[in-house]
Write an enzyme that holds these catalytic residues in place. Structure first.
Site, short mmCIF file in Angstrom:
data_model
loop_
_atom_site.label_atom_id
_atom_site.label_comp_id
_atom_site.label_asym_id
_atom_site.label_seq_id
_atom_site.Cartn_x
_atom_site.Cartn_y
_atom_site.Cartn_z
N TYR A 1 0.86 -1.19 0.00
CA TYR A 1 0.00 0.00 0.00
C TYR A 1 0.89 1.23 0.00
O TYR A 1 1.85 1.30 0.78
CB TYR A 1 -0.90 0.04 1.24
CG TYR A 1 -2.34 -0.20 0.88
CD1 TYR A 1 -2.98 0.63 -0.04
CD2 TYR A 1 -3.06 -1.26 1.41
CE1 TYR A 1 -4.29 0.41 -0.41
CE2 TYR A 1 -4.38 -1.49 1.05
CZ TYR A 1 -4.99 -0.65 0.12
OH TYR A 1 -6.28 -0.86 -0.24
N GLU B 1 -0.48 4.81 -0.53
CA GLU B 1 -1.29 6.01 -0.81
C GLU B 1 -0.42 7.25 -0.63
O GLU B 1 0.34 7.36 0.34
CB GLU B 1 -2.50 6.04 0.11
CG GLU B 1 -3.52 4.99 -0.29
CD GLU B 1 -4.77 4.99 0.56
OE1 GLU B 1 -4.96 5.93 1.35
OE2 GLU B 1 -5.57 4.05 0.42
N ASP C 1 -6.35 13.26 -25.37
CA ASP C 1 -6.27 11.85 -24.97
C ASP C 1 -5.59 11.10 -26.12
O ASP C 1 -6.19 10.90 -27.17
CB ASP C 1 -7.69 11.32 -24.71
CG ASP C 1 -7.71 9.84 -24.38
OD1 ASP C 1 -6.69 9.15 -24.59
OD2 ASP C 1 -8.78 9.36 -23.93
N THR D 1 -3.24 5.79 -22.18
CA THR D 1 -3.07 4.48 -21.54
C THR D 1 -1.64 4.04 -21.85
O THR D 1 -0.95 4.65 -22.67
CB THR D 1 -4.07 3.44 -22.09
OG1 THR D 1 -3.97 3.43 -23.52
CG2 THR D 1 -5.48 3.76 -21.68
N LYS E 1 -1.39 0.24 -25.21
CA LYS E 1 -1.75 0.11 -26.63
C LYS E 1 -0.46 0.18 -27.44
O LYS E 1 0.37 -0.72 -27.35
CB LYS E 1 -2.76 1.19 -27.01
CG LYS E 1 -4.09 1.06 -26.23
CD LYS E 1 -5.12 2.06 -26.67
CE LYS E 1 -6.46 1.85 -25.99
NZ LYS E 1 -6.61 2.52 -24.70
N1 DSN Z 1 -11.43 0.16 -25.35
C1 DSN Z 1 -10.34 0.96 -25.85
C2 DSN Z 1 -10.14 0.77 -27.30
O1 DSN Z 1 -10.33 -0.35 -27.74
O2 DSN Z 1 -9.79 1.70 -28.01
C3 DSN Z 1 -10.50 2.33 -25.51
O3 DSN Z 1 -10.74 2.44 -24.15
#
Ligand code: DSN
Length: 416
Positions: free
Chosen positions: A52, A54, A198, A224, A227
């Site tokens: 943990y 925080e 984003d 994110t 990807k």
């Molecule tokens: N679900 C993701 C995508 O496939 O682009 C985006 O959050």
């Protein structure tokens, strides 16, 4: 591998092993998926999951954080270097969580946000009525241009003038062309609204320098890490230093509790890998493969939305093949090819049916496939779509797909 799981939890082992074989033996064309390195997998499976922490490095609410502090500091420093950003917060559990933090760092519930319509390539967290974004903010959306299928900056300017949003959310989950970040920043400045971008889909290409970076223009950039960046599942927020305190406080304690330290360690590994010279070559191949795949599919009579791609993904309009996105996703799956159905701009079909599929090359490029294989991939996709009523032909295609995949192992050594 997975010896303990095999011994102690046979049912779960079967699921994990089955998933490993699925990833190995099928063609992964979902644009938002990739294969992390085994180094990332090791960090994810490390003892950091037990801790943990925080708070932030050096300012925690728990004792014993000296080692997780090293991991988080490393992730922050590498993220800042990689994206040339003034501030980085590596704690968001996901891209949507990063977006919640971004909005609430800059504006209040009830304020107006402008985003790209989900069915034109936007994202749930950019204003869908069922998402927190659509429930807590007043959302105005823009569409892509009907003829060009490109972002319509004139429509955007008119909408901003009419609706006066407090914040522009620029970014997409299914838009294959270049965003003109500079132009959007000018509009944001002219109408005194914040700009959040984003770049979850484009992040890997951006750090490799083959897709424009919004970091110098946007107040906050979210992404994110799993990807095109090829790291663990998770989110990341970059910002100007003037927003550093707001971002950090809004993420914790504002919208998350304890950070996932094993995931943060995985992000540190991912950013370290992306800083290495080989990452640029990988991203160049991702783009070249996407363009080749688009051409091969177009040569077989498929219409590519907007006529091509400038990134890792392409959107196929299947109407000329008399098949819906839903049917294509199912039939391709039977042939060992994984895609997701996706609306195309001005889609006459509902979102659970759609007229299109979205395709991406990050995963197949990671496993080493190149231009030559893109012709094979397009051929197998076309054979599957053409033979959608013929189970034995689909099995034949699945066999060819498996043979191709066997030449490009994803985790040699993990399978036994
Ligand atoms: N679900 C993701 C995508 O496939 O682009 C985006 O959050």
């Amino acid at each position: 591998m997975y010896e303990e799981l095999k011994k102690n939890d046979k049912v779960l082992f079967k699921a994990v092993h089955g998933e490993l074989l699925r990833q190995q033996n099928k063609l992964e064309l979902i644009a938002s998926e990739n294969y992390t390195s085994t180094t990332v997998l090791e960090a994810l499976g490390s003892v950091l999951t037990n801790k943990y922490a925080e708070g932030y490095p050096g300012k925690r609410y728990y004792g014993g954080c000296e080692f997780v502090d090293i991991a988080e500091k490393l992730a922050i420093d590498r993220a800042k270097k990689l994206f040339k950003a003034e501030h980085a917060n590596v704690q968001p559990h996901s891209g949507t969580q990063a977006n919640i933090t971004a909005y609430l760092s800059l504006i209040n519930p009830g304020d107006t946000v402008l985003g790209l319509n989900l069915s034109h390539g936007g994202h749930l967290s950019h204003g869908h009525p069922l998402n927190f974004s659509g429930r807590y903010f007043k959302i105005v959306t823009i569409n892509v241009n009907k003829e060009t299928e490109l972002i319509d900056y004139e429509e955007m300017a008119k909408t901003i003038e009419k609706e006066r949003p407090r914040l522009i959310m620029a970014g997409a989950s299914n838009y294959s062309r270049i965003w003109d970040w500079k132009r959007i920043k000018k509009m944001a400045d002219a109408w005194k609204c914040f700009l959040v971008t984003d770049v979850a889909h484009y992040a890997g290409l951006i750090v490799a320098g083959i897709y424009p970076s919004p970091v110098e223009y946007a107040d906050i950039v979210t992404t994110t890490t799993h990807k095109t960046l090829r790291g663990p599942r998770g989110g990341l927020i970059l910002s100007k230093s003037v927003y550093a305190r707001a971002v950090d406080r809004t993420n914790f304690p504002g919208n998350q509790g304890g950070p996932l330290m094993h995931a943060i360690a995985g992000k540190a590994v991912c950013f370290g890998e992306a800083l290495k010279p080989g990452f640029k070559d990988y991203q160049k191949n991702v783009l070249a493969n996407a363009r080749r795949l688009a051409k091969e599919l177009a040569d077989r009579g498929y219409r590519i939305v907007s006529g091509g791609t400038d990134c890792h993904l392409l959107s196929l309009d299947l109407r000329s093949k008399n098949v819906t996105g839903k049917e294509a996703e199912a039939v391709l799956d039977r042939a060992g090819i994984t895609v997701n159905k996706n609306t195309i701009p001005y889609d006459p079909q509902p979102p659970m049916v759609t007229s299109g599929v979205r395709i991406g090359t990050p995963a197949i490029t990671t496993r080493g496939m190149g231009r030559k294989e893109m012709a094979e991939v397009a051929e197998y996709m076309d054979e599957a779509v053409k033979n959608r009523g013929n189970e034995s032909r689909l099995k034949e295609v699945a066999g060819k797909v498996e043979n191709l995949c066997k030449k490009f192992p994803i985790y040699p050594g993990l399978e036994s």
